[in-house]
Each structure stands twice: as structure tokens, then as C-alpha cells.
Design a protein around this motif. Structure first.
Motif, short mmCIF file in Angstrom:
data_model
loop_
_atom_site.label_atom_id
_atom_site.label_comp_id
_atom_site.label_asym_id
_atom_site.label_seq_id
_atom_site.Cartn_x
_atom_site.Cartn_y
_atom_site.Cartn_z
N LEU A 275 0.78 -1.16 0.04
CA LEU A 275 -0.03 0.02 0.04
C LEU A 275 0.63 1.26 0.13
O LEU A 275 1.60 1.55 1.01
CB LEU A 275 -0.94 -0.07 1.27
N PRO A 276 0.88 1.99 -1.12
CA PRO A 276 1.84 2.93 -1.33
C PRO A 276 1.70 4.41 -0.58
O PRO A 276 2.28 5.22 -0.95
CB PRO A 276 2.11 3.27 -2.61
N CYS A 277 0.68 4.32 0.38
CA CYS A 277 0.22 5.60 1.13
C CYS A 277 -0.28 5.25 2.58
O CYS A 277 -0.46 4.05 2.62
CB CYS A 277 -0.66 6.47 0.50
N VAL A 278 -0.17 6.27 3.36
CA VAL A 278 -0.62 6.09 4.66
C VAL A 278 -2.07 6.59 4.43
O VAL A 278 -2.33 7.92 4.50
CB VAL A 278 0.12 6.93 5.66
N PRO A 279 -2.99 5.78 4.46
CA PRO A 279 -4.48 6.29 4.31
C PRO A 279 -5.29 7.01 5.41
O PRO A 279 -4.57 6.83 6.60
CB PRO A 279 -5.32 5.03 4.01
N ARG A 280 -5.96 8.19 5.16
CA ARG A 280 -6.76 8.83 6.38
C ARG A 280 -8.12 8.38 6.17
O ARG A 280 -8.90 8.68 7.02
CB ARG A 280 -6.42 10.20 6.15
N ARG A 281 -8.41 8.00 5.07
CA ARG A 281 -9.74 7.51 4.73
C ARG A 281 -9.58 6.02 4.09
O ARG A 281 -8.82 5.83 3.29
CB ARG A 281 -10.47 8.42 3.86
N LEU A 282 -10.74 5.08 4.36
CA LEU A 282 -10.45 3.67 4.01
C LEU A 282 -10.33 3.72 2.28
O LEU A 282 -9.75 2.88 1.71
CB LEU A 282 -11.68 2.86 4.35
N GLU A 283 -11.31 4.48 1.67
CA GLU A 283 -11.45 4.50 0.36
C GLU A 283 -10.02 4.65 -0.26
O GLU A 283 -9.94 4.43 -1.36
CB GLU A 283 -12.48 5.43 -0.39
N GLN A 284 -9.06 5.38 0.37
CA GLN A 284 -7.65 5.54 -0.38
C GLN A 284 -6.91 4.22 -0.47
O GLN A 284 -6.12 4.29 -1.29
CB GLN A 284 -6.70 6.42 0.58
N ALA A 285 -7.33 3.26 0.22
CA ALA A 285 -6.75 1.79 0.17
C ALA A 285 -7.44 0.93 -0.72
O ALA A 285 -6.90 0.12 -1.30
CB ALA A 285 -6.57 1.34 1.38
N LEU A 286 -8.59 1.28 -1.04
CA LEU A 286 -9.50 0.24 -1.74
C LEU A 286 -8.99 0.17 -3.20
O LEU A 286 -8.90 -1.14 -3.68
CB LEU A 286 -10.85 0.84 -1.89
N PRO A 287 -8.47 0.97 -4.01
CA PRO A 287 -7.87 0.52 -5.31
C PRO A 287 -6.80 -0.27 -5.41
O PRO A 287 -6.78 -1.23 -6.36
CB PRO A 287 -7.25 1.87 -5.80
N PHE A 288 -6.02 -0.22 -4.27
CA PHE A 288 -4.98 -1.21 -4.24
C PHE A 288 -5.33 -2.58 -3.80
O PHE A 288 -4.68 -3.85 -4.14
CB PHE A 288 -3.74 -0.65 -3.40
N ALA A 289 -6.34 -2.78 -3.06
CA ALA A 289 -6.70 -4.06 -2.55
C ALA A 289 -7.60 -4.64 -3.67
O ALA A 289 -7.25 -5.81 -4.04
CB ALA A 289 -7.99 -3.73 -1.56
N GLY A 290 -8.18 -3.82 -4.67
CA GLY A 290 -8.75 -4.39 -5.86
C GLY A 290 -7.61 -4.77 -6.67
O GLY A 290 -8.02 -5.92 -7.63
N LEU A 291 -6.64 -3.80 -6.77
CA LEU A 291 -5.46 -4.39 -7.62
C LEU A 291 -5.10 -5.72 -7.32
O LEU A 291 -4.83 -6.44 -8.15
CB LEU A 291 -4.22 -3.45 -7.59
N VAL A 292 -4.83 -6.16 -6.08
CA VAL A 292 -4.42 -7.39 -5.92
C VAL A 292 -5.57 -8.56 -6.04
O VAL A 292 -5.30 -9.74 -6.57
CB VAL A 292 -3.90 -7.39 -4.28
#
Length: 326
Positions: A8-25
Motif C-alpha cells: 500500500l503506497p500511502c498512509v491512508p486517512r480514509r479507507l477509500e484511499q486503500a480500496l484501489p490497491f486491494a482491488g489491484l491485488v
């Protein structure tokens, strides 16, 4: 065959910031979504939140810092993520820098390897359903996790130097490295892991996971030269004493202490996989040839400079070149 995963290439402050990378996996040939210790949104909560949003992917913590949690809570949190996701977890731990230890605990660990041995042994025992009894010198407790059928949780150690590598060979399921050149892995870290495993009478070596910073150079995208990306993505690491010591052992000239000089050495030794796509693939193959079992693509610098869409594009391009799709 070497697996490829995504940090995960960022430190999310909101969950939706991490969603695209979970989707990529979830939608590519990537094996696992990783995150290091974050001090904004705690990684265990992030991965559990992703599962609740429908992205149930294997996860890895590379690494969380031992001073922040008791071994019992560490085991409980890791298993909770496995239960929430329904997927395997690699729970990696590390002592952190001496200054961090002192800030959190009041004093740095006098014997970090001894602390790490007791910590990993306790977490592994708890995850195996054992009643763990620790009577010092660093942890004194008696505990057992409530029984639950959960996906496998492997216990890893963050490794930079031979001492921790030997310990990981003795007690860990996974060896997790960060910013380590492939030749250093092959010539220093892996032999130390093998030495530790032999000392413990283990017949199976821990899996080797390498966190590899990477970024493509693309036409029309300014500022993506490898040395600059290496600094943007890893400046704190390239100034920390324990990383400078490791890089010096690996052949990087760290004597000047200047970030640009260290970054040049990081790129020259292959610790940063940069350039055009063929150059990046060649750099990643060097880690495969060094004996790495799982390569984690760290595109933090690309994300800081160019944002989520460019990062997803880089990662998708690299993954298509190095792994087969699901």
C-alpha cells in the motif's frame, strides 16, 4: 517460482484511499497486499475495513513495531485480520529504531535480538493455540488465545543485518527485508538465515520476502528518474543509522551522509528497481535469482509524485510483465 505482491503506497486517512490497491491485488496476479507500520490509520484496522468493503485479500504487515503492542495483543490482532478477511496473513514484526524504542518505552532495548526472540516465540505459540508462559527477562505473562478456526498466520521478522537474519532462521516463518540490494541478500542475508535454521535443527527455511522500491520512467512524465524516486520514497530509511549500516555493508558509499549520494548507491546496487520496463523487470529478476520467494512492489515515491492513477498504472504494467494473471 517467486510471488509478486503490492505494498500500500500511502498512509491512508480514509479507507477509500486503500480500496484501489486491494482491488489491484484481487483482480491481478498479485499475491498479497502489504503495509508497514502506519501512525495515522492503524494497518490492522485498514485491512479489516477493506474486508468489510468486499476486498478480502491475503495481507502482510511488513513490519509492525514491537514497542507498540504486547505479544498477546499482537497475536490477537493478526488472527483477527485473518478471521475478518478469510485469507492468510503474514504478521511481520521489528524492534524499530533505538530512538523509537526509547520514546515509547522510556529506554531502548538493551538486547534487541533477545527481545525479538522472546516476542516472536510468544506470538507463534499463541497462534498455534498453545498456553504460552513467559517468565522474563523482557515479557512475563501467561496466556492462550480463545480457540477459533482461522486462516494461517505466519510470523515474520524484519531483517537488515546478519544477527537478525540468523535469529529469523531459528524462530521465524518469514524473513522480511526492506531496501536490501539483491547481492547483499544472496551473499549475506540468506547464508545467515541458513546458519540460524541449521543451528535450530530446522529442515525448512523461512520464506524470504523483499520489499523493493520501484518506479517506471515514462515519456512525458517529469521527475521519475530512479535516484529522485529513491529519495522521495525512502528518505527516512536512507538517513536512519541501522539502514545506513546495512547499506554500507551492502556496498553503498554512505560516508558523505548526503541523501543524493546514498540514493545513487541504492540505485547502482539494485536496491531500487527503476528505469524503463525492461530495466525494472531485469532488476526484479535479480531478486528472484538471489533466492527471494516473494517480491513486494513498493511504489510509494510514484504515489507521492503522481498520485493514485499513475501508481496503479505502474503497478499493473509491472505485474503484467512479471506474473501471469489469475
Amino acid at each position: 517460482m517467486t510471488d509478486y505482491s503490492v505494498l500500500l503506497p500511502c498512509v491512508p486517512r480514509r479507507l477509500e484511499q486503500a480500496l484501489p490497491f486491494a482491488g489491484l491485488v484481487q483482480w491481478t496476479g498479485a499475491t498479497r497486499l502489504w503495509q508497514g507500520q502506519a501512525m495515522v490509520m492503524e494497518p490492522h484496522q485498514t485491512f479489516t475495513g477493506l474486508a468489510g468493503a468486499g476486498f478480502r485479500v491475503p495481507t502482510g504487515f511488513g513490519v509492525t513495531l514491537m514497542p507498540l503492542r504486547h505479544p498477546y495483543e499482537a497475536a490477537l490482532q493478526a488472527r483477527s485480520v485473518a478471521l475478518a478477511t478469510g485469507e492468510s496473513v503474514i504478521a511481520g514484526f521489528g524492534p524499530g529504531a533505538a530512538a523509537f524504542q526509547a520514546n515509547i518505552l522510556g529506554a531502548p532495548y538493551a538486547k534487541p535480538l533477545q527481545v525479538a526472540r522472546q516476542y516472536v516465540t510468544a506470538v507463534r505459540g499463541l497462534l498455534d493455540g498453545e498456553t504460552v508462559e513467559m517468565d522474563g527477562p523482557h515479557y512475563t505473562f501467561r496466556g492462550q488465545l480463545a480457540p477459533a478456526v482461522a486462516p494461517r498466520v505466519d510470523v515474520g521478522l524484519g531483517v537488515l543485518r546478519p544477527g537478525m537474519a540468523r535469529l529469523a532462521g531459528e524462530v521465524a516463518d518469514v524473513v522480511i527485508t526492506w531496501l536490501t540490494p539483491p547481492a547483499y541478500l544472496r551473499e549475506v542475508i540468506l547464508p545467515a538465515v541458513e546458519e540460524g535454521a541449521a543451528r535450530a535443527g530446522r529442515t525448512t527455511l523461512p520464506r524470504i520476502v523483499a520489499m523493493v522500491p520501484t518506479g517506471l520512467q515514462k515519456d512525458g512524465r517529469e521527475g521519475d528518474v530512479p535516484e529522485r524516486l529513491a529519495v522521495i520514497g525512502n528518505a527516512p530509511h536512507m538517513q536512519a543509522p541501522h539502514y545506513l549500516d546495512m547499506l554500507g555493508r551492502a556496498g553503498v558509499d554512505v560516508r558523505s551522509g548526503k541523501l543524493e549520494d546514498v540514493a545513487r548507491g541504492v540505485v547502482e546496487t539494485g536496491a531500487f528497481a527503476g528505469g524503463d520496463l525492461p530495466q525494472v523487470v531485469k532488476a526484479l529478476k535479480a531478486f528472484e535469482e538471489a533466492g527471494v520467494d516473494e517480491i513486494v512492489l513498493n511504489s510509494t515515491a510514484v504515489h507521492k509524485l503522481f498520485g493514485t492513477q499513475e501508481t496503479l498504472s505502474d503497478l499493473s504494467t509491472i505485474l503484467k510483465a512479471v506474473v501471469a494473471p489469475h
